[in-house]
Design a protein around this motif. Structure first.
Motif, short mmCIF file in Angstrom:
data_model
loop_
_atom_site.label_atom_id
_atom_site.label_comp_id
_atom_site.label_asym_id
_atom_site.label_seq_id
_atom_site.Cartn_x
_atom_site.Cartn_y
_atom_site.Cartn_z
N GLU A 99 15.30 59.27 -60.48
CA GLU A 99 14.31 59.83 -61.40
C GLU A 99 14.37 59.18 -62.77
O GLU A 99 13.34 58.96 -63.41
N GLU A 100 15.56 58.83 -63.24
CA GLU A 100 15.68 58.16 -64.53
C GLU A 100 15.03 56.78 -64.49
O GLU A 100 14.42 56.35 -65.47
N ASN A 101 15.17 56.08 -63.38
CA ASN A 101 14.48 54.79 -63.24
C ASN A 101 12.97 54.97 -63.35
O ASN A 101 12.29 54.16 -63.99
N LEU A 102 12.45 56.03 -62.75
CA LEU A 102 11.01 56.28 -62.81
C LEU A 102 10.58 56.69 -64.21
O LEU A 102 9.51 56.29 -64.68
N GLN A 103 11.42 57.46 -64.90
CA GLN A 103 11.09 57.88 -66.26
C GLN A 103 11.07 56.69 -67.22
O GLN A 103 10.25 56.62 -68.13
N ALA A 117 4.71 63.69 -66.59
CA ALA A 117 5.64 63.79 -65.47
C ALA A 117 5.31 62.70 -64.46
O ALA A 117 4.23 62.10 -64.50
N ILE A 118 6.25 62.47 -63.58
CA ILE A 118 6.03 61.50 -62.51
C ILE A 118 4.86 61.98 -61.65
O ILE A 118 4.84 63.14 -61.22
N ARG A 152 8.61 52.92 -58.92
CA ARG A 152 8.64 52.64 -60.36
C ARG A 152 7.38 51.90 -60.80
O ARG A 152 6.86 52.13 -61.90
N ALA A 153 6.87 51.02 -59.94
CA ALA A 153 5.63 50.30 -60.28
C ALA A 153 4.42 51.22 -60.21
O ALA A 153 3.39 50.94 -60.84
N LEU A 154 4.53 52.32 -59.46
CA LEU A 154 3.37 53.19 -59.24
C LEU A 154 3.25 54.33 -60.23
O LEU A 154 2.21 54.99 -60.27
N VAL A 155 4.31 54.61 -61.03
CA VAL A 155 4.26 55.80 -61.89
C VAL A 155 3.17 55.70 -62.95
O VAL A 155 2.68 56.73 -63.43
#
Length: 238
Positions: A99-103, A117-118, A152-155
């Motif tokens: 989740e931190e990678n996505l944030q 938010a994601i 991560r590319a899609l967030v």
């Protein structure tokens, strides 16, 4: 959506890309195919702004929007414009959780406030990541690290998603899953896809159009139905 005309790129005195033309219609999936070292990744690095373009043009234009000179934009502005990229190496922050990678990816967008938010579609596409969201990404198996890189590319909900060798090192089963995912992103979510691949069979399965690179030149292009066996034998057989 994105149009390249007569793009040339040099490494020092070495001419890498030779007058490359490429059109990416909105909502399409285009496969750039070629053997290793033929200029596929260089082409994408030019699109993303990681490498300079020595001559030629790159124009971004959304439906009903004004054309924009992509070459005049820095790397971070291209991401905000709506271009997502998953490189072949799929680098992650290994000590950070999923989740931190996505944030971190959310924070990369100037308009991140619009996405507090994601997006739910990320965990919808990768349901296994929900239960793993507090796990360090470096502890995950390679197949799930790849899911994190894609997520991560899609967030930021890109309009154009660029995938560099997404099936590299995959088993046939995982390759099948990747094809299903690309098809879903393209057809269900309407994302324009630019796919770099070495496997003609995968391009034939998921793409609408193809461009064949050989020593930095686009030696063939068209609808994917035109990517026939004689063309593959001529340009892709080692």
């Amino acid at each position: 959506m994105l149009s390249l005309r007569s793009v040339n790129q040099f490494y020092g005195q070495q001419h890498i890309l030779w007058d490359v033309d490429l059109d990416l219609p909105a909502g399409s999936c285009t496969g750039v195919i070629g053997r290793p070292g033929m200029g596929k990744t260089t082409l994408v690095n030019c699109i993303m702004g990681h490498l300079p373009v020595n001559s030629g043009s790159m124009v971004w234009q959304e439906e009903h929007g004004q054309p924009q000179d992509l070459l005049g934009l820095p790397v971070e502005k291209r991401a905000v414009l709506g271009i997502g990229y998953v490189p072949q190496t799929r680098p992650l922050f290994s000590q950070l959780s999923v989740e931190e990678n996505l944030q971190v990816a959310l924070l990369a967008g100037v308009e991140a406030a619009r996405h507090p938010a994601i997006p739910p579609m990320v965990y919808d596409l990768f349901p296994a990541l929900w239960s793993l969201r507090h796990t360090r990404s470096g502890e995950l198996p390679i197949s799930q690290q790849q899911q994190v890189a894609l997520a991560r590319a899609l967030v930021l909900m890109p309009k154009l998603l660029i995938l560099d060798e997404p099936t590299g090192g995959m088993s046939p089963w995982l390759e099948e899953e990747m094809g299903n995912l690309i098809h879903r992103l393209n057809h269900e979510f309407g994302m324009t896809i630019l796919l770099l691949e070495q496997q003609p069979s995968f391009i034939r399965r998921v793409a609408d159009y193809f461009l064949l690179l050989h020593r930095g030149r686009n030696v063939a292009h068209g609808r994917v139905a035109q990517l026939d066996d004689s063309m593959i034998d001529t340009w892709l057989t080692v």
